[in-house]
Enzyme design. Structure first.
Site, PDB file in Angstrom:
ATOM      1  N   LYS A  99       0.873  -1.590  -0.229  1.00  0.00           N
ATOM      2  CA  LYS A  99      -0.035   0.263  -0.027  1.00  0.00           C
ATOM      3  C   LYS A  99       0.661   1.303  -0.240  1.00  0.00           C
ATOM      4  O   LYS A  99       2.202   1.699   0.159  1.00  0.00           O
ATOM      5  CB  LYS A  99      -1.069  -0.010   1.273  1.00  0.00           C
ATOM      6  CG  LYS A  99      -0.124   0.379   2.595  1.00  0.00           C
ATOM      7  CD  LYS A  99       0.229   1.733   2.893  1.00  0.00           C
ATOM      8  CE  LYS A  99       1.018   1.635   4.173  1.00  0.00           C
ATOM      9  NZ  LYS A  99       1.855   2.588   5.134  1.00  0.00           N
TER      10      LYS A  99
ATOM     11  N   ASP B 249      -2.523  -1.425  10.053  1.00  0.00           N
ATOM     12  CA  ASP B 249      -2.601  -1.203   9.122  1.00  0.00           C
ATOM     13  C   ASP B 249      -3.725  -3.131   8.027  1.00  0.00           C
ATOM     14  O   ASP B 249      -3.824  -2.852   7.164  1.00  0.00           O
ATOM     15  CB  ASP B 249      -1.451  -1.487   8.085  1.00  0.00           C
ATOM     16  CG  ASP B 249      -1.352   0.237   8.803  1.00  0.00           C
ATOM     17  OD1 ASP B 249      -1.606   0.681   8.325  1.00  0.00           O
ATOM     18  OD2 ASP B 249       0.037   0.263   8.475  1.00  0.00           O
TER      19      ASP B 249
HETATM   20  P1  ATP Z   1       4.293  -0.790   7.922  1.00  0.00           P
HETATM   21  O1  ATP Z   1       3.687   0.472   6.235  1.00  0.00           O
HETATM   22  O2  ATP Z   1       2.963  -1.467   8.324  1.00  0.00           O
HETATM   23  O3  ATP Z   1       4.725   0.125   9.587  1.00  0.00           O
HETATM   24  P2  ATP Z   1       6.494  -1.386   6.795  1.00  0.00           P
HETATM   25  O4  ATP Z   1       6.057  -1.868   5.562  1.00  0.00           O
HETATM   26  O5  ATP Z   1       7.176  -0.363   8.013  1.00  0.00           O
HETATM   27  O6  ATP Z   1       4.909  -1.645   7.660  1.00  0.00           O
HETATM   28  P3  ATP Z   1       7.345  -4.773   7.493  1.00  0.00           P
HETATM   29  O7  ATP Z   1       7.850  -4.735   6.057  1.00  0.00           O
HETATM   30  O8  ATP Z   1       5.836  -4.847   7.935  1.00  0.00           O
HETATM   31  O9  ATP Z   1       7.354  -2.923   7.879  1.00  0.00           O
HETATM   32  O10 ATP Z   1       7.804  -4.791   8.817  1.00  0.00           O
HETATM   33  C1  ATP Z   1       7.590  -3.957   9.453  1.00  0.00           C
HETATM   34  C2  ATP Z   1       8.824  -5.379  10.966  1.00  0.00           C
HETATM   35  O11 ATP Z   1       8.334  -6.746  10.998  1.00  0.00           O
HETATM   36  C3  ATP Z   1      10.006  -5.983  10.344  1.00  0.00           C
HETATM   37  O12 ATP Z   1      10.800  -6.026  11.014  1.00  0.00           O
HETATM   38  C4  ATP Z   1       9.904  -7.304  10.177  1.00  0.00           C
HETATM   39  O13 ATP Z   1      10.984  -8.371  10.333  1.00  0.00           O
HETATM   40  C5  ATP Z   1       8.717  -7.572  10.366  1.00  0.00           C
HETATM   41  N1  ATP Z   1       7.546  -9.142   9.303  1.00  0.00           N
HETATM   42  C6  ATP Z   1       6.729 -10.001  10.804  1.00  0.00           C
HETATM   43  N2  ATP Z   1       6.689 -10.282   9.205  1.00  0.00           N
HETATM   44  C7  ATP Z   1       6.742 -10.200   8.449  1.00  0.00           C
HETATM   45  C8  ATP Z   1       6.254 -10.140   6.950  1.00  0.00           C
HETATM   46  N3  ATP Z   1       5.430 -11.242   6.760  1.00  0.00           N
HETATM   47  N4  ATP Z   1       6.684  -9.172   6.180  1.00  0.00           N
HETATM   48  C9  ATP Z   1       7.407  -8.598   6.572  1.00  0.00           C
HETATM   49  N5  ATP Z   1       7.691  -7.676   8.197  1.00  0.00           N
HETATM   50  C10 ATP Z   1       7.387  -8.899   8.353  1.00  0.00           C
END
Ligand code: ATP
Length: 297
Positions: free
Chosen positions: A10, A136
């Site tokens: 997203k 989210d």
């Molecule tokens: P948001 O925009 O919701 O804050 P993000 O894109 O910043 O998310 P993610 O890629 O969702 O961040 O990763 C956040 C943390 O979640 C990471 O430190 C990761 O290790 C952990 N995590 C747990 N499961 C997953 C997964 N399936 N995919 C990605 N990260 C994961």
């Protein structure tokens, strides 16, 4: 039985934090939309109760800390399911990037297991379960374009933006969402998104207004932590972006571009500067009849 489910990234067209609540979370108002950059979640039903998980990326947990694992475990518990599942994540969405990759994996696991286990739950019910995993997740259960309020669980479906290209660039360093929100002082925010105007622009399908109204209160905070965010923004404008914004808590920056040739040129120009760069399409609104519906997890 085996099924596959897409887990798209997203982006935030707007992100506002209105005030800090008594429970410590910020009251948010965000316009979000999904793009055609997605992980693939493969689910294989197991006759015994185990949940097995493997991911193509070493950057995400391979155990019960993975959000997809947590989604499967929670759904099993809530629905009293005895069977297990093998979850395989083909990771394409950058991690810790502001693109809700983990939340989208959890949401896709909920949608997929609903089919695999024949549970017959509605998206609303899946979103409600998902809200226990992360803020989210409810949005990611529905996908498409929506206004999200509260911690992200109160959703209003919106029309998808007009068709255009989205160039995404993620600097090498990730940022922690908790650290970025920790630095946010809502009373000191200088520029706030015009959320209502963004929604009106989506209803009018006014691409120019959408590019003008892109705004995120977290952007200046992450820019201070990760200077490449500012550099990327400048470069994207230099290479012909119609509008540029950081997504979520960052550090991924995206550009909206109306022509494919310009999007491809931008990707080539940014490649030397940034390790992860993609040109993708906006995902269309899958269910136009549901526009305007208010959904709450
Ligand atoms: P948001 O925009 O919701 O804050 P993000 O894109 O910043 O998310 P993610 O890629 O969702 O961040 O990763 C956040 C943390 O979640 C990471 O430190 C990761 O290790 C952990 N995590 C747990 N499961 C997953 C997964 N399936 N995919 C990605 N990260 C994961």
């Amino acid at each position: 039985m085996f099924i596959s489910e897409k887990a798209p990234a997203k982006i935030n067209l707007t992100l506002d934090a209105l005030y800090k609540r008594a429970d410590g979370y910020h009251e948010l108002e965000m316009v979000m939309t999904s793009v055609d950059l997605a992980d693939r979640i493969d689910l294989l039903s197991l006759p015994h109760s185990a949940i097995l998980l493997e991911s193509s990326s070493g950057l995400v947990p391979q155990d019960d800390k993975n959000l997809a694992y947590m989604a499967a475990s929670l759904l099993r518990k809530k629905m009293g399911i005895r069977r297990g599942v093998a979850i395989k994540i083909d990771k394409k969405v950058p991690v810790a990037a502001g693109l809700a990759g983990g939340s989208s994996d959890a949401a896709a696991t909920l949608r997929g297991l609903n089919r695999l286990w024949g549970l017959g739950l509605s998206l609303r019910e899946l979103a409600e379960i998902g809200s226990e995993i992360g803020s989210d997740v409810p949005y990611c259960v529905y996908g498409n374009t929506a206004l999200a309020k509260g911690r992200g669980e109160r959703l209003q479906v919106l029309p998808a933006p007009p068709s255009c290209w989205v160039v995404l660039a993620k600097p090498s360093q990730g940022v922690s969402t908790a650290d970025v929100f920790g630095e946010l002082k809502v009373d000191h925010v200088q520029t706030r998104p015009k959320t209502k105007e963004m929604m009106e622009a989506l209803y009018r399908q006014d691409y120019r207004a959408i590019t003008r109204l892109l705004s995120n209160v977290l952007e200046p905070i992450t820019m201070n932590m990760e200077p490449d965010v500012r550099k990327l923004k400048e470069k994207m404008y230099q290479f012909g972006a119609d509008g540029v914004l950081m997504s979520g808590s960052g550090p991924t920056v995206f550009a909206l571009v109306d022509r494919e040739s310009r999007a491809k040129r931008m990707v080539n120009s940014l490649k030397g500067f940034c390790p992860q760069v993609f040109a993708v399409r906006m995902l269309g609104n899958l269910n136009k009849t549901k526009q305007n519906a208010i959904v709450q997890a």
